[in-house]
Scaffold this motif. Structure first.
Motif, PDB file in Angstrom:
ATOM      1  N   THR A  20     -69.758  -0.543 -31.972  1.00 31.81           N
ATOM      2  CA  THR A  20     -70.398   0.661 -32.516  1.00 31.81           C
ATOM      3  C   THR A  20     -69.433   1.446 -33.394  1.00 31.81           C
ATOM      4  OG1 THR A  20     -71.783   0.814 -30.550  1.00 31.81           O
ATOM      5  CG2 THR A  20     -71.600   2.782 -31.899  1.00 31.81           C
ATOM      6  N   LEU A  21     -68.196   1.585 -32.960  1.00 27.02           N
ATOM      7  CA  LEU A  21     -67.219   2.374 -33.711  1.00 27.02           C
ATOM      8  C   LEU A  21     -66.801   1.707 -35.015  1.00 27.02           C
ATOM      9  CD1 LEU A  21     -64.896   3.557 -30.813  1.00 27.02           C
ATOM     10  CD2 LEU A  21     -66.436   4.971 -32.164  1.00 27.02           C
ATOM     11  N   PHE A  22     -66.577   0.401 -34.979  1.00 30.43           N
ATOM     12  CA  PHE A  22     -66.022  -0.289 -36.141  1.00 30.43           C
ATOM     13  C   PHE A  22     -67.065  -0.893 -37.058  1.00 30.43           C
ATOM     14  CE2 PHE A  22     -62.542  -0.753 -32.919  1.00 30.43           C
ATOM     15  CZ  PHE A  22     -61.760   0.252 -33.456  1.00 30.43           C
ATOM     16  N   ALA A  23     -68.340  -0.839 -36.700  1.00 27.16           N
ATOM     17  CA  ALA A  23     -69.389  -1.397 -37.548  1.00 27.16           C
ATOM     18  C   ALA A  23     -69.745  -0.461 -38.696  1.00 27.16           C
ATOM     19  CB  ALA A  23     -70.625  -1.701 -36.719  1.00 27.16           C
ATOM     20  N   ASP A  24     -69.428   0.803 -38.570  1.00 24.06           N
ATOM     21  CA  ASP A  24     -69.786   1.782 -39.595  1.00 24.06           C
ATOM     22  C   ASP A  24     -68.801   1.697 -40.755  1.00 24.06           C
ATOM     23  OD1 ASP A  24     -70.905   3.852 -40.961  1.00 24.06           O
ATOM     24  OD2 ASP A  24     -69.956   5.410 -39.761  1.00 24.06           O
ATOM     25  N   ASP A  25     -69.278   1.231 -41.907  1.00 26.99           N
ATOM     26  CA  ASP A  25     -68.430   1.103 -43.092  1.00 26.99           C
ATOM     27  C   ASP A  25     -68.682   2.215 -44.101  1.00 26.99           C
ATOM     28  OD1 ASP A  25     -67.211  -1.150 -42.168  1.00 26.99           O
ATOM     29  OD2 ASP A  25     -68.446  -2.548 -43.304  1.00 26.99           O
ATOM     30  N   ALA A  26     -69.296   3.299 -43.677  1.00 26.27           N
ATOM     31  CA  ALA A  26     -69.610   4.388 -44.598  1.00 26.27           C
ATOM     32  C   ALA A  26     -68.328   4.931 -45.224  1.00 26.27           C
ATOM     33  CB  ALA A  26     -70.341   5.502 -43.859  1.00 26.27           C
ATOM     34  N   GLY A  27     -68.306   4.960 -46.534  1.00 24.86           N
ATOM     35  CA  GLY A  27     -67.154   5.483 -47.251  1.00 24.86           C
ATOM     36  C   GLY A  27     -66.082   4.451 -47.560  1.00 24.86           C
ATOM     37  N   ALA A  28     -66.209   3.233 -47.033  1.00 25.38           N
ATOM     38  CA  ALA A  28     -65.177   2.224 -47.279  1.00 25.38           C
ATOM     39  C   ALA A  28     -65.138   1.823 -48.752  1.00 25.38           C
ATOM     40  CB  ALA A  28     -65.416   1.005 -46.399  1.00 25.38           C
ATOM     41  N   ALA A  29     -66.297   1.642 -49.365  1.00 23.90           N
ATOM     42  CA  ALA A  29     -66.330   1.260 -50.775  1.00 23.90           C
ATOM     43  C   ALA A  29     -65.760   2.372 -51.647  1.00 23.90           C
ATOM     44  CB  ALA A  29     -67.759   0.931 -51.195  1.00 23.90           C
ATOM     45  N   THR A  30     -66.054   3.608 -51.315  1.00 22.19           N
ATOM     46  CA  THR A  30     -65.530   4.740 -52.077  1.00 22.19           C
ATOM     47  C   THR A  30     -64.012   4.774 -52.010  1.00 22.19           C
ATOM     48  OG1 THR A  30     -67.537   5.967 -51.575  1.00 22.19           O
ATOM     49  CG2 THR A  30     -65.659   7.228 -52.347  1.00 22.19           C
ATOM     50  N   ALA A  31     -63.461   4.521 -50.836  1.00 22.23           N
ATOM     51  CA  ALA A  31     -62.005   4.506 -50.694  1.00 22.23           C
ATOM     52  C   ALA A  31     -61.398   3.355 -51.495  1.00 22.23           C
ATOM     53  CB  ALA A  31     -61.633   4.381 -49.222  1.00 22.23           C
ATOM     54  N   GLU A  32     -62.063   2.198 -51.496  1.00 23.79           N
ATOM     55  CA  GLU A  32     -61.551   1.065 -52.277  1.00 23.79           C
ATOM     56  C   GLU A  32     -61.564   1.374 -53.764  1.00 23.79           C
ATOM     57  OE1 GLU A  32     -63.979  -2.189 -51.064  1.00 23.79           O
ATOM     58  OE2 GLU A  32     -63.156  -2.194 -49.033  1.00 23.79           O
ATOM     59  N   TYR A  33     -62.635   2.014 -54.245  1.00 22.73           N
ATOM     60  CA  TYR A  33     -62.696   2.395 -55.654  1.00 22.73           C
ATOM     61  C   TYR A  33     -61.603   3.416 -55.986  1.00 22.73           C
ATOM     62  CZ  TYR A  33     -67.128   0.006 -56.447  1.00 22.73           C
ATOM     63  OH  TYR A  33     -68.091  -0.940 -56.578  1.00 22.73           O
ATOM     64  N   ALA A  34     -61.343   4.330 -55.080  1.00 20.50           N
ATOM     65  CA  ALA A  34     -60.306   5.335 -55.326  1.00 20.50           C
ATOM     66  C   ALA A  34     -58.932   4.680 -55.435  1.00 20.50           C
ATOM     67  CB  ALA A  34     -60.316   6.376 -54.216  1.00 20.50           C
ATOM     68  N   VAL A  35     -58.638   3.730 -54.565  1.00 23.70           N
ATOM     69  CA  VAL A  35     -57.344   3.037 -54.608  1.00 23.70           C
ATOM     70  C   VAL A  35     -57.234   2.219 -55.888  1.00 23.70           C
ATOM     71  CG1 VAL A  35     -55.959   1.250 -53.494  1.00 23.70           C
ATOM     72  CG2 VAL A  35     -57.038   3.028 -52.116  1.00 23.70           C
ATOM     73  N   ALA A  36     -58.289   1.522 -56.248  1.00 23.71           N
ATOM     74  CA  ALA A  36     -58.258   0.720 -57.480  1.00 23.71           C
ATOM     75  C   ALA A  36     -58.104   1.609 -58.712  1.00 23.71           C
ATOM     76  CB  ALA A  36     -59.525  -0.120 -57.582  1.00 23.71           C
ATOM     77  N   THR A  37     -58.765   2.753 -58.725  1.00 21.12           N
ATOM     78  CA  THR A  37     -58.650   3.677 -59.855  1.00 21.12           C
ATOM     79  C   THR A  37     -57.240   4.232 -59.969  1.00 21.12           C
ATOM     80  OG1 THR A  37     -60.974   4.285 -59.627  1.00 21.12           O
ATOM     81  CG2 THR A  37     -59.578   5.790 -60.867  1.00 21.12           C
ATOM     82  N   MET A  38     -56.640   4.593 -58.837  1.00 21.45           N
ATOM     83  CA  MET A  38     -55.271   5.103 -58.871  1.00 21.45           C
ATOM     84  C   MET A  38     -54.291   4.029 -59.342  1.00 21.45           C
ATOM     85  SD  MET A  38     -55.511   8.215 -58.272  1.00 21.45           S
ATOM     86  CE  MET A  38     -53.797   8.608 -58.171  1.00 21.45           C
ATOM     87  N   ALA A  39     -54.510   2.785 -58.939  1.00 21.00           N
ATOM     88  CA  ALA A  39     -53.648   1.694 -59.403  1.00 21.00           C
ATOM     89  C   ALA A  39     -53.796   1.500 -60.908  1.00 21.00           C
ATOM     90  CB  ALA A  39     -53.982   0.408 -58.653  1.00 21.00           C
ATOM     91  N   ALA A  40     -55.016   1.584 -61.416  1.00 19.36           N
ATOM     92  CA  ALA A  40     -55.244   1.440 -62.852  1.00 19.36           C
ATOM     93  C   ALA A  40     -54.591   2.584 -63.628  1.00 19.36           C
ATOM     94  CB  ALA A  40     -56.741   1.391 -63.135  1.00 19.36           C
TER      95      ALA A  40
END
Length: 54
Positions: A20-40
Motif C-alpha cells: 500500500t505504501l510503495f504502490a503510490d507513484d503520485a508525483g514520481a514522473a514530475t520529480a523525474e522531469y524536474a531532475v532531467a530539466t535541471m540536468a539539461a
C-alpha cells in the motif's frame, strides 16, 4: 519548558502495508522531469561557458 510526550512505536511493516505504501507513484514522473530539466540546464550552462572561453 514542558516535557515532550512519549513517542509512539512505529507500526509493523507487513507485506500488505508495504504494498500500500510503495504502490503510490503520485508525483514520481514530475520529480523525474524536474531532475532531467535541471540536468539539461546544467549542461546548457556548461556549453555556454565553453563557447564564451573561445
Amino acid at each position: 519548558m514542558p516535557p515532550l510526550p512519549p513517542l509512539r512505536p512505529l507500526p509493523v511493516l507487513t507485506s500488505r502495508r508495504a504494498a500500500t505504501l510503495f504502490a503510490d507513484d503520485a508525483g514520481a514522473a514530475t520529480a523525474e522531469y524536474a531532475v532531467a530539466t535541471m540536468a539539461a540546464v546544467a549542461f546548457a550552462g556548461l556549453l555556454v561557458l565553453i563557447m564564451r572561453n573561445n
